[in-house]
Design an enzyme around this catalytic site. Structure first.
Site, PDB file in Angstrom:
ATOM      1  N   ASP A   1      31.125  55.245  18.161  1.00 49.08           N
ATOM      2  CA  ASP A   1      31.635  55.665  19.453  1.00 49.08           C
ATOM      3  C   ASP A   1      32.218  54.421  20.100  1.00 49.08           C
ATOM      4  O   ASP A   1      31.580  53.373  20.170  1.00 49.08           O
ATOM      5  CB  ASP A   1      30.478  56.189  20.304  1.00 49.08           C
ATOM      6  CG  ASP A   1      30.932  57.112  21.404  1.00 49.08           C
ATOM      7  OD1 ASP A   1      31.992  56.856  21.995  1.00 49.08           O
ATOM      8  OD2 ASP A   1      30.201  58.069  21.679  1.00 49.08           O
TER       9      ASP A   1
ATOM     10  N   ASP B   1      36.200  57.188  23.325  1.00 51.43           N
ATOM     11  CA  ASP B   1      35.753  57.775  24.582  1.00 51.43           C
ATOM     12  C   ASP B   1      36.929  57.988  25.541  1.00 51.43           C
ATOM     13  O   ASP B   1      37.833  57.155  25.613  1.00 51.43           O
ATOM     14  CB  ASP B   1      34.741  56.810  25.221  1.00 51.43           C
ATOM     15  CG  ASP B   1      33.968  57.428  26.370  1.00 51.43           C
ATOM     16  OD1 ASP B   1      33.262  58.424  26.143  1.00 51.43           O
ATOM     17  OD2 ASP B   1      34.065  56.909  27.509  1.00 51.43           O
TER      18      ASP B   1
ATOM     19  N   GLU C   1      38.156  61.711  22.220  1.00 49.76           N
ATOM     20  CA  GLU C   1      37.459  62.595  23.152  1.00 49.76           C
ATOM     21  C   GLU C   1      38.434  62.945  24.266  1.00 49.76           C
ATOM     22  O   GLU C   1      38.832  62.079  25.050  1.00 49.76           O
ATOM     23  CB  GLU C   1      36.224  61.926  23.754  1.00 49.76           C
ATOM     24  CG  GLU C   1      35.428  62.907  24.616  1.00 49.76           C
ATOM     25  CD  GLU C   1      34.740  62.303  25.826  1.00 49.76           C
ATOM     26  OE1 GLU C   1      33.785  62.914  26.331  1.00 49.76           O
ATOM     27  OE2 GLU C   1      35.166  61.222  26.298  1.00 49.76           O
TER      28      GLU C   1
ATOM     29  N   HIS D   1      26.621  65.373  23.929  1.00 45.51           N
ATOM     30  CA  HIS D   1      25.627  64.765  24.804  1.00 45.51           C
ATOM     31  C   HIS D   1      25.990  64.888  26.283  1.00 45.51           C
ATOM     32  O   HIS D   1      25.295  64.300  27.126  1.00 45.51           O
ATOM     33  CB  HIS D   1      25.476  63.287  24.429  1.00 45.51           C
ATOM     34  CG  HIS D   1      26.735  62.527  24.674  1.00 45.51           C
ATOM     35  ND1 HIS D   1      27.888  62.752  23.954  1.00 45.51           N
ATOM     36  CD2 HIS D   1      27.048  61.576  25.586  1.00 45.51           C
ATOM     37  CE1 HIS D   1      28.839  61.977  24.408  1.00 45.51           C
ATOM     38  NE2 HIS D   1      28.373  61.239  25.403  1.00 45.51           N
ATOM     39  N   ASP D   2      27.086  65.570  26.599  1.00 47.84           N
ATOM     40  CA  ASP D   2      27.492  65.747  27.996  1.00 47.84           C
ATOM     41  C   ASP D   2      27.357  67.186  28.476  1.00 47.84           C
ATOM     42  O   ASP D   2      27.521  67.446  29.671  1.00 47.84           O
ATOM     43  CB  ASP D   2      28.966  65.335  28.174  1.00 47.84           C
ATOM     44  CG  ASP D   2      29.208  63.859  27.915  1.00 47.84           C
ATOM     45  OD1 ASP D   2      28.307  63.048  28.213  1.00 47.84           O
ATOM     46  OD2 ASP D   2      30.292  63.523  27.404  1.00 47.84           O
TER      47      ASP D   2
HETATM   48  O1  TEU Z   1      32.564  61.614  28.821  1.00 43.75           O
HETATM   49  C1  TEU Z   1      33.681  62.046  29.500  1.00 43.75           C
HETATM   50  C2  TEU Z   1      33.367  63.360  30.139  1.00 43.75           C
HETATM   51  O2  TEU Z   1      32.618  64.164  29.652  1.00 43.75           O
HETATM   52  C3  TEU Z   1      33.925  63.610  31.414  1.00 43.75           C
HETATM   53  O3  TEU Z   1      34.990  62.819  31.621  1.00 43.75           O
HETATM   54  C4  TEU Z   1      34.316  65.023  31.597  1.00 43.75           C
HETATM   55  O4  TEU Z   1      35.691  65.134  31.550  1.00 43.75           O
HETATM   56  C5  TEU Z   1      33.831  65.442  32.919  1.00 43.75           C
HETATM   57  O5  TEU Z   1      32.471  65.709  32.768  1.00 43.75           O
HETATM   58  C6  TEU Z   1      34.590  66.591  33.534  1.00 43.75           C
HETATM   59  O6  TEU Z   1      34.593  67.706  32.716  1.00 43.75           O
HETATM   60  C7  TEU Z   1      32.511  60.379  28.195  1.00 43.75           C
HETATM   61  C8  TEU Z   1      31.145  60.238  27.563  1.00 43.75           C
HETATM   62  O7  TEU Z   1      31.005  61.224  26.582  1.00 43.75           O
HETATM   63  C9  TEU Z   1      30.114  60.295  28.645  1.00 43.75           C
HETATM   64  O8  TEU Z   1      28.813  60.305  28.122  1.00 43.75           O
HETATM   65  C10 TEU Z   1      30.322  59.089  29.525  1.00 43.75           C
HETATM   66  O9  TEU Z   1      29.425  59.109  30.593  1.00 43.75           O
HETATM   67  C11 TEU Z   1      31.748  59.029  30.065  1.00 43.75           C
HETATM   68  O10 TEU Z   1      32.723  59.294  29.068  1.00 43.75           O
HETATM   69  C12 TEU Z   1      32.030  57.660  30.588  1.00 43.75           C
HETATM   70  O11 TEU Z   1      32.103  56.751  29.532  1.00 43.75           O
END
Ligand code: TEU
Length: 532
Positions: free
Chosen positions: A100, A202, A265, A326-327
Site C-alpha cells: 500500500d 492510496d 484506489e 478497511h474503510d
Molecule cells: O481512503 C480514502 C477514502 O476512503 C476516502 O477518501 C473516501 O473517499 C471517503 O471516505 C469518502 O467516500 C484512503 C485509505 O484507504 C484510508 O484508510 C485513509 O484514511 C485515507 O485514504 C487517507 O490516507
C-alpha cells in the site's frame, strides 16, 4: 491455459490489514512475522497476491496512512529484514506481495514536511501546498477535509496555510513539483528492487489539485445526515485532468520491472473511474472498482452496475471487483450473513480480478466498538454519525482460544463476540461453512477458465433473481443468484437449465443434475455446467 495471462488478471487479490492479521510478539498488534506464520493458510485458501495496508514508519495518527519514512518498516510491524523474509516466504508459496503506497500525503513528522514548514524559503517549501490566507482573512479557499473541517491548516511560524485532504497531520504533497515526482519514483524503485510485485496507490484521484485553487461548488444533493465533506462537490480538489500524466509516469516506473502491477484506489463513478486505465491503457492496470460496496443489494441494481461498468471499460481494459476494505462496513453486516454467501459467489464469478478483504472469508461481521475503545480518527473527529472504521478492522479470528489465536494479550481492537464459533479452525472442519464456500469458489474459479477469463453475458434479471453466463472457447457456466429470502422456481422457458450443479452456496447440491427446472432456495446461488 494461462501462460500469457498476467497473474493480476487470472489471480485473486487478498487485502491484509497488518495490525489485525496475526500478532507474533505479544503486543496486541499484528506484525510481519505474524503474516509469515499465516502464509500456509493463505496458500491453502488459494489466493494469489497479498496487499498489505501500510507498514512504514508512522506516528499512526491514521494507522499508517500517515507515513514519516517511505523506505523503512515501523518497529511495531518489524524490520526491513522481516519484510525481506516475508517477501521471500510469500514468493516460495507462489504468493505475490503488493504494498500500500501513500504518495498523496505524508505525515507531518516526515523530514520533508519538517523542512518544508521550517521557513518560506526552505528548498522543500514547494514540496507541499502552501498558500496565503484570503485578504479578508481565513483559509485560501472553501475546500473541506474528508475527515471534517477545513482542509487548510494555518502555520503560525510562517503565517501561511498548508493543504491536507485528510487529517491535519497528513499534509498533501505538491505533485506539480518535479522533485516530488522524482523522490516518489525513487521510493517505488526501492521497493520494486526489494521484490515487491506492485502497489496499491492510496487516493490516486486526489494527487493533483486545481492550479488556481478555485472554490468547490455546493453539492445540490447534500442532506444533513451525510458527512460534512459531502456539502461540496470536490470538483477542483480531486480528479483533475493533469492526474493522468502523474499516473502514467508511475506506470513507467513499474514497467521498467517485469510483471508488476499498479492498482489505484479511486472512488469515482464508472465513467470517470475508467479514465484511470490511462490513454492507450498506459495508466493503472487496475483502478479499483468499488461499485459493489455502495450498491443497494438487489438483482436489478447489481445487474445494472455490472452492465454500466462493462460498457464503460475501454477496449482491452481488464475489469476488477471489490466487496470490502478497511474503510467500509463489512459485507456480512451490510447484506446479512445469508446474502454474504451470495455476495461471495458473485465476487468470484464476475469477470475481472476479485479482491477479498481479510476475514470476509470466515463471515466476519462489522464489530460494535464501545466508545472507550474507538481508535479511528475519522470517528473521533465526527462521532456518532457512523463514519467509524474500527469495526471493519478488528482482529482475525483464527481459533476459539482466548483472543482468537490472534494474540496472547488483549488486542488493540476487540474481536467479534462470536469469534469462538466463527473462526478459521472451526470453519475449516465444517463442510458447509463460509470458509469452505470461499475455498470451493476459489478452487472452481482457478479450474474453470470460463470464470477466470471468460466473457460475461446477462441472461435474466427478474425480481430477486440474477442469472448470467460466463463463456470461454465454447465452454460456459451459468450463475444463478437469489438476492432475496424466498425460494424461486426457475423454468427452462427463460433459459437453458439442463446441466450439472457445480456448486451451491449451501454446499449441498454438488453433482445434482437438472433437466429443465431448478428451485433456488432463499439466498441461494448456484453455478451450473450445461451439458457438452
Ligand atoms: O481512503 C480514502 C477514502 O476512503 C476516502 O477518501 C473516501 O473517499 C471517503 O471516505 C469518502 O467516500 C484512503 C485509505 O484507504 C484510508 O484508510 C485513509 O484514511 C485515507 O485514504 C487517507 O490516507
Amino acid at each position: 491455459m494461462r501462460e500469457n495471462i498476467p497473474w493480476w488478471k487470472s489471480g485473486i487479490l487478498y487485502q491484509i490489514y497488518p495490525r489485525s492479521f496475526q500478532d507474533s510478539d505479544g503486543d496486541g498488534v499484528g506484525d510481519l512475522r505474524g503474516i509469515i506464520q499465516r502464509l500456509p493458510y493463505l496458500h491453502e485458501l488459494g489466493v494469489d497476491a497479498l496487499w498489505l495496508s501500510p507498514i512504514f514508519p508512522s506516528p499512526m495518527e491514521d494507522f499508517g496512512y500517515d507515513i514519516s519514512d517511505y523506505i523503512g518498516i515501523d518497529p511495531l510491524f518489524g524490520t526491513l529484514d522481516d519484510f525481506d523474509a516475508l517477501v521471500a516466504a510469500a514468493h516460495d508459496f507462489g504468493l505475490k506481495v503488493i504494498l500500500d503506497f501513500v504518495p498523496n500525503h505524508t505525515s507531518d513528522q516526515h523530514p520533508w514536511f519538517v523542512e518544508s514548514r521550517s521557513s518560506k524559503d526552505n528548498p522543500k517549501r514547494d514540496w507541499y501546498i502552501w498558500r496565503d490566507g484570503r485578504d479578508e482573512g481565513g483559509p485560501p479557499n472553501n475546500w473541506l477535509s474528508e475527515f471534517g473541517g477545513s482542509s487548510w491548516e494555518f502555520d503560525e511560524r510562517t503565517e501561511q496555510y498548508y493543504y491536507h485532504a485528510f487529517l491535519r497531520a497528513q499534509p498533501d504533497l505538491n505533485w506539480r513539483n518535479p522533485e516530488v515526482r522524482q523522490a516518489i519514483h525513487d521510493v517505488m524503485r526501492f521497493w520494486l528492487r526489494r521484490g515487491v510485485d506492485g502497489f496499491r496507490v492510496d487516493v490516486m484521484w486526489h494527487l493533483i489539485k486545481d492550479d488556481l485553487l478555485r472554490d468547490n461548488p455546493p453539492n445540490p444533493d447534500f442532506t444533513p445526515d451525510r458527512q460534512p465533506y459531502e456539502r461540496l462537490l470536490p470538483l477542483y480538489s480531486t480528479d483533475r485532468p493533469e492526474v493522468h500524466a502523474v499516473v502514467a509516469e508511475m506506470r513507467q516506473v513499474i514497467d521498467a520491472f517485469d510483471d508488476r502491477v499498479l492498482i489505484g484506489e479511486i472512488y469515482l463513478p464508472p465513467d470517470k473511474l475508467v479514465a484511470y486505465y490511462g490513454r492507450d491503457l498506459a495508466g493503472a492496470h487496475l483502478p479499483f472498482n468499488f461499485a459493489l460496496i455502495s450498491t443497494s443489494w438487489t438483482a436489478q441494481a447489481i445487474a445494472e452496475l455490472i452492465d454500466g461498468y462493462e460498457k464503460a471499460l475501454p477496449p482491452g481494459a481488464w475489469p476488477n471487483w471489490v466487496l470490502g476494505n478497511h474503510d467500509r462496513r463489512r459485507i456480512a453486516s451490510r447484506v446479512g450473513a445469508d446474502q454474504a454467501r451470495v455476495a461471495a459467489m458473485l465476487l468470484l464469478t464476475l469477470r475481472g480480478t476479485p479482491t477479498l478483504y481479510y476475514g470476509d472469508e470466515v463471515g466476519m461481521p462489522q464489530v460494535e466498538i464501545p466508545a472507550d475503545r474507538v481508535r479511528d480518527p475519522f470517528e473521533q473527529n465526527l462521532p456518532g454519525i457512523g463514519v467509524g472504521r474500527d469495526g471493519c478492522r478488528t482482529p482475525m479470528p483464527w481459533d476459539a482460544t482466548p483472543h482468537g489465536g490472534f494474540s496472547a494479550v488483549d488486542p488493540w481492537l476487540p474481536l467479534d463476540t462470536n469469534f469462538a464459533r466463527n473462526n478459521v479452525a472451526t470453519e475449516r472442519e465444517d463442510a458447509a461453512s463460509m470458509l469452505s464456500l470461499y475455498r470451493a469458489l476459489i478452487d472452481l474459479r482457478r479450474k474453470r477458465p470460463e470464470l477466470t477469463l471468460g466473457s460475461y453475458r446477462l441472461v435474466s434479471v427478474a425480481g430477486d433473481l440474477l442469472v448470467f453466463k460466463r463463456g470461454y472457447r465454447g465452454q460456459r457456466v451459468l450463475v444463478a443468484l437469489n438476492l432475496g429470502g424466498a425460494s424461486i422456481a426457475l423454468t427452462a422457458a427463460t433459459m437453458s437449465l439442463r446441466g450439472r450443479v457445480l456448486l451451491s452456496t449451501f454446499m449441498d447440491r454438488q453433482a445434482e443434475t437438472t433437466d429443465g427446472t431448478l428451485e433456488l432456495r432463499g439466498a441461494e446461488g448456484i453455478i451450473l455446467e450445461p451439458p457438452e
